[in-house]
Design a protein around this motif. Structure first.
Motif, PDB file in Angstrom:
ATOM      1  N   SER A  92      45.613  38.472  34.551  1.00 21.31           N
ATOM      2  CA  SER A  92      45.405  37.032  34.407  1.00 21.31           C
ATOM      3  C   SER A  92      43.903  36.754  34.481  1.00 21.31           C
ATOM      4  O   SER A  92      43.124  37.565  34.983  1.00 21.31           O
ATOM      5  CB  SER A  92      46.135  36.293  35.531  1.00 21.31           C
ATOM      6  OG  SER A  92      45.747  34.938  35.568  1.00 21.31           O
ATOM      7  N   THR A  93      43.503  35.612  34.010  1.00 19.21           N
ATOM      8  CA  THR A  93      42.088  35.226  34.102  1.00 19.21           C
ATOM      9  C   THR A  93      41.882  34.036  35.031  1.00 19.21           C
ATOM     10  O   THR A  93      40.789  33.485  35.094  1.00 19.21           O
ATOM     11  CB  THR A  93      41.520  34.903  32.708  1.00 19.21           C
ATOM     12  OG1 THR A  93      42.287  33.851  32.122  1.00 19.21           O
ATOM     13  CG2 THR A  93      41.562  36.134  31.818  1.00 19.21           C
ATOM     14  N   ARG A  94      42.936  33.639  35.778  1.00 13.59           N
ATOM     15  CA  ARG A  94      42.810  32.528  36.722  1.00 13.59           C
ATOM     16  C   ARG A  94      42.415  33.054  38.092  1.00 13.59           C
ATOM     17  O   ARG A  94      42.997  34.018  38.600  1.00 13.59           O
ATOM     18  CB  ARG A  94      44.139  31.783  36.847  1.00 13.59           C
ATOM     19  CG  ARG A  94      44.619  31.074  35.601  1.00 13.59           C
ATOM     20  CD  ARG A  94      45.722  30.089  35.941  1.00 13.59           C
ATOM     21  NE  ARG A  94      46.648  30.634  36.941  1.00 13.59           N
ATOM     22  CZ  ARG A  94      47.338  29.885  37.805  1.00 13.59           C
ATOM     23  NH1 ARG A  94      47.173  28.574  37.811  1.00 13.59           N
ATOM     24  NH2 ARG A  94      48.183  30.449  38.643  1.00 13.59           N
ATOM     25  N   HIS A  95      41.450  32.431  38.729  1.00 17.91           N
ATOM     26  CA  HIS A  95      41.048  32.829  40.070  1.00 17.91           C
ATOM     27  C   HIS A  95      42.228  32.814  41.040  1.00 17.91           C
ATOM     28  O   HIS A  95      42.335  33.692  41.908  1.00 17.91           O
ATOM     29  CB  HIS A  95      39.940  31.908  40.595  1.00 17.91           C
ATOM     30  CG  HIS A  95      38.618  32.121  39.937  1.00 17.91           C
ATOM     31  ND1 HIS A  95      37.590  31.208  40.003  1.00 17.91           N
ATOM     32  CD2 HIS A  95      38.141  33.149  39.187  1.00 17.91           C
ATOM     33  CE1 HIS A  95      36.551  31.658  39.337  1.00 17.91           C
ATOM     34  NE2 HIS A  95      36.860  32.830  38.826  1.00 17.91           N
ATOM     35  N   GLN A 101      41.773  39.366  49.367  1.00 19.04           N
ATOM     36  CA  GLN A 101      42.531  40.181  50.301  1.00 19.04           C
ATOM     37  C   GLN A 101      41.890  40.136  51.683  1.00 19.04           C
ATOM     38  O   GLN A 101      40.677  39.933  51.817  1.00 19.04           O
ATOM     39  CB  GLN A 101      42.595  41.626  49.803  1.00 19.04           C
ATOM     40  CG  GLN A 101      43.224  41.784  48.434  1.00 19.04           C
ATOM     41  CD  GLN A 101      44.660  41.305  48.390  1.00 19.04           C
ATOM     42  OE1 GLN A 101      45.453  41.636  49.261  1.00 19.04           O
ATOM     43  NE2 GLN A 101      45.000  40.522  47.372  1.00 19.04           N
ATOM     44  N   GLN A 102      42.703  40.319  52.699  1.00 24.89           N
ATOM     45  CA  GLN A 102      42.167  40.329  54.059  1.00 24.89           C
ATOM     46  C   GLN A 102      41.130  41.436  54.184  1.00 24.89           C
ATOM     47  O   GLN A 102      41.337  42.551  53.725  1.00 24.89           O
ATOM     48  CB  GLN A 102      43.287  40.554  55.068  1.00 24.89           C
ATOM     49  CG  GLN A 102      42.831  40.525  56.516  1.00 24.89           C
ATOM     50  CD  GLN A 102      44.001  40.697  57.483  1.00 24.89           C
ATOM     51  OE1 GLN A 102      45.157  40.686  57.073  1.00 24.89           O
ATOM     52  NE2 GLN A 102      43.692  40.846  58.750  1.00 24.89           N
ATOM     53  N   GLY A 114      36.183  39.929  51.627  1.00 22.59           N
ATOM     54  CA  GLY A 114      37.580  39.992  51.217  1.00 22.59           C
ATOM     55  C   GLY A 114      37.604  40.368  49.752  1.00 22.59           C
ATOM     56  O   GLY A 114      37.025  39.685  48.915  1.00 22.59           O
ATOM     57  N   TRP A 115      38.272  41.452  49.419  1.00 23.06           N
ATOM     58  CA  TRP A 115      38.162  42.025  48.085  1.00 23.06           C
ATOM     59  C   TRP A 115      39.055  41.316  47.066  1.00 23.06           C
ATOM     60  O   TRP A 115      40.047  40.685  47.420  1.00 23.06           O
ATOM     61  CB  TRP A 115      38.548  43.503  48.122  1.00 23.06           C
ATOM     62  CG  TRP A 115      37.628  44.359  48.928  1.00 23.06           C
ATOM     63  CD1 TRP A 115      37.748  44.688  50.259  1.00 23.06           C
ATOM     64  CD2 TRP A 115      36.442  45.015  48.481  1.00 23.06           C
ATOM     65  NE1 TRP A 115      36.721  45.507  50.638  1.00 23.06           N
ATOM     66  CE2 TRP A 115      35.906  45.731  49.575  1.00 23.06           C
ATOM     67  CE3 TRP A 115      35.783  45.080  47.242  1.00 23.06           C
ATOM     68  CZ2 TRP A 115      34.742  46.487  49.471  1.00 23.06           C
ATOM     69  CZ3 TRP A 115      34.623  45.838  47.149  1.00 23.06           C
ATOM     70  CH2 TRP A 115      34.119  46.528  48.254  1.00 23.06           C
ATOM     71  N   TYR A 116      38.720  41.502  45.778  1.00 24.73           N
ATOM     72  CA  TYR A 116      39.497  40.963  44.661  1.00 24.73           C
ATOM     73  C   TYR A 116      39.783  42.117  43.704  1.00 24.73           C
ATOM     74  O   TYR A 116      38.865  42.840  43.313  1.00 24.73           O
ATOM     75  CB  TYR A 116      38.726  39.862  43.935  1.00 24.73           C
ATOM     76  CG  TYR A 116      38.330  38.712  44.829  1.00 24.73           C
ATOM     77  CD1 TYR A 116      39.145  37.593  44.960  1.00 24.73           C
ATOM     78  CD2 TYR A 116      37.140  38.754  45.557  1.00 24.73           C
ATOM     79  CE1 TYR A 116      38.782  36.530  45.790  1.00 24.73           C
ATOM     80  CE2 TYR A 116      36.768  37.700  46.391  1.00 24.73           C
ATOM     81  CZ  TYR A 116      37.598  36.602  46.504  1.00 24.73           C
ATOM     82  OH  TYR A 116      37.238  35.565  47.332  1.00 24.73           O
ATOM     83  N   ALA A 117      41.057  42.276  43.335  1.00 22.87           N
ATOM     84  CA  ALA A 117      41.399  43.407  42.473  1.00 22.87           C
ATOM     85  C   ALA A 117      42.691  43.136  41.728  1.00 22.87           C
ATOM     86  O   ALA A 117      43.534  42.342  42.149  1.00 22.87           O
ATOM     87  CB  ALA A 117      41.539  44.676  43.308  1.00 22.87           C
ATOM     88  N   PHE A 118      42.856  43.829  40.604  1.00 25.59           N
ATOM     89  CA  PHE A 118      44.066  43.791  39.788  1.00 25.59           C
ATOM     90  C   PHE A 118      45.143  44.666  40.458  1.00 25.59           C
ATOM     91  O   PHE A 118      46.213  44.182  40.825  1.00 25.59           O
ATOM     92  CB  PHE A 118      43.721  44.282  38.386  1.00 25.59           C
ATOM     93  CG  PHE A 118      44.779  44.067  37.346  1.00 25.59           C
ATOM     94  CD1 PHE A 118      45.893  43.273  37.571  1.00 25.59           C
ATOM     95  CD2 PHE A 118      44.650  44.673  36.092  1.00 25.59           C
ATOM     96  CE1 PHE A 118      46.853  43.078  36.590  1.00 25.59           C
ATOM     97  CE2 PHE A 118      45.605  44.487  35.107  1.00 25.59           C
ATOM     98  CZ  PHE A 118      46.715  43.692  35.357  1.00 25.59           C
ATOM     99  N   ASP A 154      30.272  38.741  43.439  1.00 26.64           N
ATOM    100  CA  ASP A 154      30.652  37.388  43.025  1.00 26.64           C
ATOM    101  C   ASP A 154      32.157  37.190  42.823  1.00 26.64           C
ATOM    102  O   ASP A 154      32.591  36.166  42.320  1.00 26.64           O
ATOM    103  CB  ASP A 154      29.899  36.980  41.763  1.00 26.64           C
ATOM    104  CG  ASP A 154      30.198  37.865  40.546  1.00 26.64           C
ATOM    105  OD1 ASP A 154      31.164  38.664  40.612  1.00 26.64           O
ATOM    106  OD2 ASP A 154      29.480  37.756  39.540  1.00 26.64           O
ATOM    107  N   GLY A 155      32.980  38.177  43.211  1.00 26.60           N
ATOM    108  CA  GLY A 155      34.417  37.977  43.207  1.00 26.60           C
ATOM    109  C   GLY A 155      35.140  38.337  41.936  1.00 26.60           C
ATOM    110  O   GLY A 155      36.354  38.130  41.852  1.00 26.60           O
TER     111      GLY A 155
END
Length: 493
Positions: A92-95, A101-102, A114-118, A154-155
């Motif tokens: 998805s491309t929505r924030h 993640q914790q 806090g990480w961001y990943a697929f 930058d997330g």
């Protein structure tokens, strides 16, 4: 007696087969509500399948042929995400579909809080990604998040992020278009990545694979083409990379093809890189970072934020293109991996062997092996190397003298700082115990620069260095103690 034994053996085989089916079931995501329709979001359904697989003792979560869309998928113990041939899992491309993640217990300089990943996992065991399908991160449409630092914090979501995981397998899949780094294995143990195909030219910081503070890691038989660094070993936290094998890979990058660094806090130990090809990217688009079209380096080994590099063996590499074939750097940037900890001291680099290297169609950034005053690189050997650079430089197009080459010990470690050095093959400075042997040099156009310049070196050996014409190239030695060169070598001391 024999018939009883065969009956018992057959019964045992049935039991083992039944047990395998019981504990290695398939969980097709469509049974949990996932749909092959990229106008619909299947995140919840896929995560339900993961949970069911985990609760039942493990198995495969299967993405069948078709186009699916999802946000963050969290893998758990004993779960294998399997993408069948013809399956494409689009991000998805929505924030909102990639929640933070914790923050894990293991801290890293790249952690934005806090990480961001697929595809994400933390503290998981026996996890895998497999199959002939494709992960597509739709990176060109992944944007920074408001309120986060700029740059690589930058997330934007990674395609794959595994933190502090054990017994990891990633095989056969294709990975495309991450929002930032394509794969990031952080503080993991016992990892095998094999037969993957990566194409990552969608956004800034598009590394191919980052092996970060991992132990016992094998990367093999893979093709990786990226805008930013292709194959990268890092140490962005307290853990170092150790016992790592990289073999039988084809890499392409607009920046650095195979690299240890820049982050080096935990160091690198027992690293073997062999049987790889470095070649120009197949991308027809210009570099997103705006750098050179042929790549900056083929091989970079760097210690600049403290840490120890000890025991690196690079063998059997063919290099087509890149500005600089080999860049070995011990600097003192001294960046902390988190706030509130002591500034790291100068690092250490020793026991490095680079052999059987063929480089052609390269630019004029010559290879370099450089420490800084008070921090010497130790015990280096370079042998059986053939370099063929562009040549053709005239006075004023390269740094004129060795004393004009800045130390730049706090700067970002990359040969773009110096560009064309006063030597054409090797610039060596602040090194102890180094041997060059069986070196063949050539240029597409005549190169008027000195072949090798060595400055502040203790115990230098140069043997069997020739041009393709058979002529002996010139070597300049400045403040070199205990130099051994073969008879007839042209020296300027």
């Amino acid at each position: 007696m024999k018939r009883s034994f065969l009956k018992a053996l057959f019964a045992c085989a049935l039991y083992l087969t039944a047990g395998t089916r019981l504990f290695a079931q398939d969980f097709n995501v469509t049974a949990f509500g996932a749909v092959a329709d990229t106008t619909k979001l299947s995140t919840a359904a896929i995560n339900k399948a993961v949970d069911a697989c985990y609760r039942n003792g493990g198995g495969r979560v299967v993405i069948p042929a078709g186009n699916f869309k999802s946000g963050t998928i969290v893998l758990k113990d004993n779960v294998e995400l399997h993408l069948q041939r013809g399956a494409v899992l689009y991000a998805s491309t929505r924030h909102a579909d990639f929640p933070a993640q914790q923050r894990p217990e293991y801290r890293s300089q790249k952690d934005p809080g806090g990480w961001y990943a697929f595809i994400y996992a933390v503290n998981a065991k026996n996890i895998a990604i497999s199959g002939a399908g494709t992960l597509d991160g739709r990176g060109a449409s992944q944007s920074p998040r408001p309120g986060l630092p700029q740059g690589d914090l930058d997330g934007r979501p990674r395609n794959v992020l595994f933190i502090s995981c054990q017994n990891v397998s990633v095989k056969d899949v294709s990975m495309r278009n991450a929002g930032i780094w394509n794969q990031h294995y952080l503080n993991c143990e016992d990892v095998i990545v094999d037969r993957i195909n990566v194409y990552n030219h969608a956004n800034r910081n598009n590394d191919g694979i980052d092996i970060d503070g991992c132990r016992r890691f094998v990367l093999s038989n893979s093709i990786i083409d990226s805008d930013d660094d292709a194959i990268v070993l890092k140490s962005t936290g307290s853990a170092g990379c150790s016992d790592v094998v990289i073999t039988n890979c084809i890499t392409s990058s607009y920046t650095n093809a195979i690299k240890c660094g820049t982050e080096s806090t935990g160091g690198f130990k027992n690293i073997t890189i062999s049987n790889c090809v470095v070649k120009p990217t197949k991308s027809k688009e210009p570099p997103i970072f705006g750098r050179t079209n042929i790549g900056i380096t083929a091989l970079s080994l760097e210690i600049v934020d403290g840490g120890i590099m000890d025991g690196v063996n690079v063998n059997n590499i063919v290099i087509e293109g890149t500005e600089c074939p080999i860049y070995v750097r011990l600097g003192n940037r001294a960046r902390k991996y988190m706030e509130g900890i002591p500034t790291p001291p100068s690092g250490t680099m020793r026991n490095v062997r680079i052999s059987n290297i063929t480089a052609y169609n390269t630019g004029n950034y010559c290879s370099s092996i450089t420490g800084v005053p008070g921090a010497l690189i130790e015990n280096v050997s370079v042998d059986h190397v053939t370099f063929r650079n562009a040549g053709g430089l005239k006075s004023g197009e390269y740094i004129a003298r060795h004393d004009l080459v800045s130390e730049d010990e706090k700067g970002y470690p990359e040969p773009t700082v110096w560009k064309a050095l006063p030597s054409s093959a090797f610039f060596i400075r602040h090194v102890k115990d180094i041997a060059l042997s069986d070196i063949v040099l050539a240029s597409e156009k005549p190169d008027e620069r000195t072949a090798v310049i060595a400055v502040d070196v203790l115990n230098l050996s140069i043997e069997r260095m020739r041009t393709l014409s058979g002529a002996v190239p010139e070597v300049q030695l400045i403040d070199v103690k205990q130099a051994r060169t073969e008879p007839g070598l042209k020296r300027r001391d």
